[in-house]
Design an enzyme around this catalytic site. Structure first.
Site, PDB file in Angstrom:
ATOM      1  CG  PHE A  62      14.995  63.453  58.636  1.00 19.69           C
ATOM      2  CD1 PHE A  62      15.905  63.640  57.612  1.00 19.69           C
ATOM      3  CD2 PHE A  62      13.646  63.616  58.358  1.00 19.69           C
ATOM      4  CE1 PHE A  62      15.486  63.996  56.329  1.00 19.69           C
ATOM      5  CE2 PHE A  62      13.213  63.977  57.086  1.00 19.69           C
ATOM      6  CZ  PHE A  62      14.144  64.155  56.077  1.00 19.69           C
ATOM      7  CB  SER A  63      18.595  63.465  63.712  1.00 22.29           C
ATOM      8  OG  SER A  63      19.386  64.131  62.758  1.00 22.29           O
ATOM      9  CG  MET A  64      13.863  60.295  65.760  1.00 28.10           C
ATOM     10  SD  MET A  64      12.286  59.707  66.407  1.00 28.10           S
ATOM     11  CE  MET A  64      11.517  59.010  64.957  1.00 28.10           C
ATOM     12  CE  LYS A 121      22.811  63.312  64.067  1.00 23.67           C
ATOM     13  NZ  LYS A 121      21.923  63.513  62.924  1.00 23.67           N
TER      14      LYS A 121
END
Length: 410
Positions: free
Chosen positions: A121-123, A125
């Site tokens: 997921f947002s890791m 980013k």
């Protein structure tokens, strides 16, 4: 139908049987809902279009000296607990701690193994922004330049006038609803554009983006002046990778392989969820093994060096740790009262160099240079953002393990 199950409980028969019973198939709009997410987060290739981020020819060794830490006790938010109890309560799929140059903890649960690729997921980013850091160091990307300098089409949407650094710090004024459980929110439209969900049946055709780029160009409304506020919005990372592709003329997936994943010494390919145009869902669609995510954390810990070769620019890492950025919001301060957000990394305490990569449903990487520590956790929380203090309990558990190895919390 049970809501979810912990590792200590019987596993729900999600996607089991031939044929799989209808009630145990992944719902079309609910790959991330319990109990299905305990299977789907390890099997995203069966649910979405994907593109490989290729590993290189050599693998960065991760020597181990594994310890039994299950009975280490500490104070959790609800009272005394142990490492093993915390992992069970927080729906852990895998966890690793690197300390003093070796792996001291490496554990797998819920059917996961060392070669299993888990969505982070947002890791994603932080990985995406780190590739941008490489481009900045090479002079390909200027953080102070307007994004329209690289992609003129952005002048027709809300990012007109925003700089690359404002995108990196999520301080643009673009309006974007990040409500994860609202089918009308733009974050749902991002999933629709990436092929992870179908559009609601009553959504107007003109509101349904075919690709992630289409969604970017649809976002024309601003709610603040660029640079005046921090607001966490996943679409900023998609905007960043759009600018990176325009600056280099290269698609982001091979760019990440060339700039980071291969030279880092990943042992396995990673992969991104991609839309119908082959554009990577760079904000939250990356999948990788536990150890390879730990290698990324180790590379950040070691100032970007792998065996004497500079892979990530040290200037980028120093900017993540100590960059001049003071904007935050109430939600951020509720999580980290003295924290901030810099270059798509969370800084839990602005007075210390530690930094975090965080993803919904319990994906974490903590890098703490003062303790020579990297801690990684891959999870499948039943909800995107846990109301229970799962993150705080994990951080307290990491502190306890580090203290047992002679490194007190700082």
């Amino acid at each position: 139908m049970q809501d979810s199950y912990r590792n200590s409980e019987p596993r729900a028969p999600v996607m089991q049987g031939t044929p799989v019973p209808h009630e145990w198939r992944i719902p079309a709009a609910g790959f991330d809902t319990p109990p299905f997410n305990r299977w789907s987060f390890q099997n995203m290739r069966q649910l979405a279009r994907t593109a490989d981020v290729r590993r290189g020819e050599t693998v960065w060794d991760m020597p181990g000296a594994h310890q039994d830490v299950d009975t280490i006790a500490f104070e959790g938010a609800a009272g005394p607990t142990t490492w093993a109890e915390m992992l069970d309560a927080t729906y852990t799929d895998a966890v690793l701690i690197w300390l003093d140059g070796r792996v001291v903890v490496e554990q797998y649960f819920n059917g996961m193994g060392p070669r299993t690729q888990h969505i982070v997921f947002s890791m994603s980013k932080s990985l995406t922004s780190t590739v941008a850091g490489c481009l900045i160091a090479d002079g390909v990307l200027d953080p102070d330049a307007p994004v329209t300098e690289y992609e003129p089409a952005l002048s027709a949407c809300g990012w007109n006038g925003a700089t690359v650094q404002q995108v990196l710090d999520m301080t643009t004024g673009v309006a974007f609803d990040e409500t994860y459980d609202d089918p009308r929110a733009e974050v749902w439209k991002l999933d629709i554009a990436a092929g992870l969900r179908p559009p609601p049946t009553d959504m107007a055709v003109e509101d349904v983006p075919d690709t992630i780029r289409d969604l970017i160009l649809m976002l024309r409304r601003t709610e603040a002046a660029h640079g005046d506020r921090f607001a966490y919005r996943s679409i900023e990372t998609e905007l960043l990778s759009t600018v990176m592709e325009a600056a280099t003329g290269q698609q982001f997936v091979p760019m990440m392989s060339d700039r980071l994943w291969a030279p880092m010494g990943a042992a396995e390919d990673g992969f991104f969820v991609v839309d119908t145009a082959g554009f990577a869902m760079s904000d939250g669609g990356f999948n990788a093994t536990l150890r390879d995510m730990a290698r990324f954390g180790r590379l950040m810990l070691e100032d970007g060096l792998r065996d004497g070769r500079q892979i990530i620019p040290k200037t980028w890492i120093e900017d993540v740790r100590r960059g001049d950025h003071g904007l935050f919001n109430r939600e951020g301060r509720d999580l980290f009262p003295n924290g901030l957000y810099r270059n798509m990394f969370w800084i839990p305490d602005r007075d210390r160099p530690a930094h975090l990569c965080l993803g919904i449903h319990g994906q974490h990487i903590l890098v703490d240079p003062e303790r020579a520590l990297v801690a990684v956790k891959l999870s499948s929380w039943p909800v995107a953002l846990a109301e229970q203090p799962h993150l705080g309990d994990w951080l307290a558990g990491v502190d306890a393990v580090a203290a047992a190895h002679g490194h007190g919390a700082t």
